[in-house]
Motif scaffolding. Structure first.
Motif, short mmCIF file in Angstrom:
data_model
loop_
_atom_site.label_atom_id
_atom_site.label_comp_id
_atom_site.label_asym_id
_atom_site.label_seq_id
_atom_site.Cartn_x
_atom_site.Cartn_y
_atom_site.Cartn_z
N SER A 1 2.18 15.14 7.20
CA SER A 1 1.88 14.40 5.98
C SER A 1 2.36 12.96 6.05
O SER A 1 2.01 12.13 5.21
CB SER A 1 2.52 15.10 4.77
N ASP B 1 5.06 4.98 2.17
CA ASP B 1 5.34 6.32 2.71
C ASP B 1 5.92 6.25 4.12
O ASP B 1 6.83 7.00 4.47
CB ASP B 1 4.05 7.15 2.72
N LYS B 2 5.39 5.34 4.94
CA LYS B 2 5.93 5.17 6.29
C LYS B 2 7.41 4.82 6.24
O LYS B 2 8.23 5.40 6.97
CB LYS B 2 5.19 4.05 7.03
N PRO C 1 2.32 9.17 7.30
CA PRO C 1 1.19 8.34 7.74
C PRO C 1 1.22 8.09 9.24
O PRO C 1 2.27 8.18 9.88
CB PRO C 1 1.40 7.02 6.96
N PRO C 2 0.07 7.76 9.83
CA PRO C 2 0.02 7.43 11.26
C PRO C 2 1.00 6.32 11.61
O PRO C 2 1.23 5.40 10.82
CB PRO C 2 -1.43 6.99 11.47
N THR D 1 4.15 6.36 11.83
CA THR D 1 5.51 6.46 11.29
C THR D 1 6.50 6.71 12.42
O THR D 1 7.62 6.20 12.41
CB THR D 1 5.61 7.59 10.24
N SER E 1 0.84 -1.20 0.00
CA SER E 1 0.00 0.00 0.00
C SER E 1 0.87 1.24 0.00
O SER E 1 2.01 1.23 0.48
CB SER E 1 -0.91 0.02 1.23
N LYS E 2 0.31 2.33 -0.53
CA LYS E 2 1.04 3.60 -0.56
C LYS E 2 1.37 4.06 0.87
O LYS E 2 2.46 4.61 1.12
CB LYS E 2 0.22 4.67 -1.27
N THR E 3 0.45 3.81 1.80
CA THR E 3 0.68 4.21 3.19
C THR E 3 1.91 3.52 3.76
O THR E 3 2.76 4.14 4.41
CB THR E 3 -0.55 3.87 4.05
N THR E 4 2.03 2.22 3.49
CA THR E 4 3.19 1.47 4.00
C THR E 4 4.49 2.01 3.41
O THR E 4 5.48 2.21 4.12
CB THR E 4 3.04 -0.03 3.68
#
Length: 433
Positions: free
Chosen positions: A349, A289-290, A351-352, A354, A284-287
């Motif tokens: 910006s 980005d983290k 992700p949660p 991080t 996922s993009k969230t992963t």
């Protein structure tokens, strides 16, 4: 501040040249001149000379941080001048003004004191009663002390031609004391500058930013925050292109440099953590980005301390501890917490969670890591992946002859724990690609 204390206008001029022009065109001499001394000012001698010849009755306060010998020579015969260390502001300037204007109609001892609306805008809320003046003696409350002035619509009042609000005199003195307290905090701060540069960057391309350490908390300025976010975007774009790991490693090794260690480690950790995540289908993009944010920020406070950046774990830290200053020991041991706080405070910006990756990047599954000494069952799967990727970066950038086989051999003994075994299997797949 002075306009709050005095019944007089204060004119601010940004250079000796403008100050000279202003003074030469005044019909009468000012009551007080406050001069922010700069040793390298190109009109310094002209300005001091004019004051010497034309302002002999005026109290001149010269603000100095550190005065150079040529400045001392210029100022030594100026009897109406008083040198004031900038670290004593604004308190000392307040006392000097009270003394100078004592008994004069210029000193404001009335119930209300005015405050410039533009100055109020830079305060982080004062939570005090604010008034506007109607006529000579009538004041109307427009803001209550239970409200927060940082949401006050100042533009509405400016558009009506209102340039000043009013405070009670006690509140005005409280504001001045708060300013002094903030200055004291910054003067006590342990400030340090660091240089980040790529291995192939010329000196002209290097960039410097400032990190402030205030009361054991780390802060960054707006420009630095923006440069880090741009670095994240750039690295994310590289990762998305699925660069070949072998080719990337060769480039890193060929361009290795003592001062490039931070940027190389940041890039390598980003690439390896994202490659491992893709092997595990955590795509996922969230992963992603983290992992990129954590890679960029996790060691940011060690950027210009290669000797600290090279310490891979707590065991190695204990081995070299006696060679480090107390300050460096503290900076190294606190850097996971410092970086995690930067994420929470400045990088909204990201992700949660991080910050959790950053905080745990020096933990070890057998509990021998820091800062919390977590064991494997307390370390999340994504943190386990990031820990292995960080370890790989340390190994590859510091070993004389690094190989994937050698690192995997080390991993089988280090990471034979729940949450870590899947990551090592993913690393084995990366090796076979």
């Amino acid at each position: 501040m002075l306009e709050t204390l005095l019944h007089t206008e204060v004119t601010e001029l940004e250079s000796e040249e403008k100050a000279l022009s202003f003074l030469k065109n005044l019909d009468s001499v000012p009551s007080m001149i406050i001069y922010d001394y700069t040793p390298n000012a190109y009109l310094l001698e002209d300005f001091i000379g004019y004051l010497r010849d034309n302002s002999k009755l005026v109290r001149i306060v010269v603000l100095v941080d550190k005065i150079r010998e040529e400045g001392k020579e210029l100022l030594k015969d100026q009897h109406q001048m008083i040198l004031m260390d900038e670290s004593t502001l604004p308190g000392a300037l307040v006392e000097e003004s009270k003394k100078l204007f004592a008994g004069s109609p210029f000193l404001n001892e009335e119930q209300y004191s005015r405050i410039d609306i533009n100055f109020l805008a830079i305060l982080d809320g004062i939570n005090k009663n604010l008034f506007i003046r109607i006529g000579n003696d009538k004041f109307i409350k427009i803001f209550h002390e239970d409200d927060n002035t940082d949401v006050l619509d100042l533009t509405k009042y400016k558009s009506k031609g209102i340039n000043y609000f009013y405070l009670t005199r006690d509140t005005a003195m409280w504001v001045i004391n708060q300013i002094q307290n903030q200055i004291d905090i910054f003067l006590k701060a342990n400030n340090f500058r660091f240089v980040l540069r790529g291995a192939s960057d010329s000196p002209e391309k290097r960039f410097e930013q400032k990190i402030l350490r205030i009361d054991d908390e780390v802060h960054v300025d707006k420009d630095f925050k923006e440069s880090i976010e741009k670095a994240v975007e750039k690295i994310r774009a590289i990762v998305e292109k699925e660069a070949k790991v072998d080719a990337f490693l060769r480039v890193l090794k060929e361009n290795q440099n003592h001062y490039a260690l931070f940027t190389q480690k940041m890039n390598l950790t980003s690439l390896m953590s994202c490659v491992l995540a893709k092997q595990l289908d955590w795509i996922s993009k969230t992963t992603m980005d983290k992992l990129v944010y954590a890679s960029v920020v996790s060691d940011i406070t060690l950027a210009v301390r290669p000797e600290l950046l090279k310490i891979p774990n707590l065991h190695e830290f204990e081995r070299v501890k006696n060679t480090l200053s107390e300050e460096d020991q503290k900076i190294f041991l606190s850097h996971p917490k410092d970086a995690a706080n930067l994420i929470k405070r400045y990088f909204t910006s990201a992700p949660p969670d991080t910050d959790a990756l950053v905080y745990q990047h020096h933990e070890f599954p057998d509990g021998s890591g820091f800062p919390l000494g977590l064991r494997a069952e307390k370390i999340s799967p994504l943190s386990a992946l990031f820990i292995v990727a960080t370890d790989f970066s340390f190994y590859y950038l510091q070993d004389d002859e690094p190989t994937m086989d050698d690192f995997l051999l080390k991993c089988h003994s280090r990471y034979d724990f729940v949450n870590f075994r899947k990551v090592i299997k993913a690393l084995e797949k990366v090796k076979r690609r």
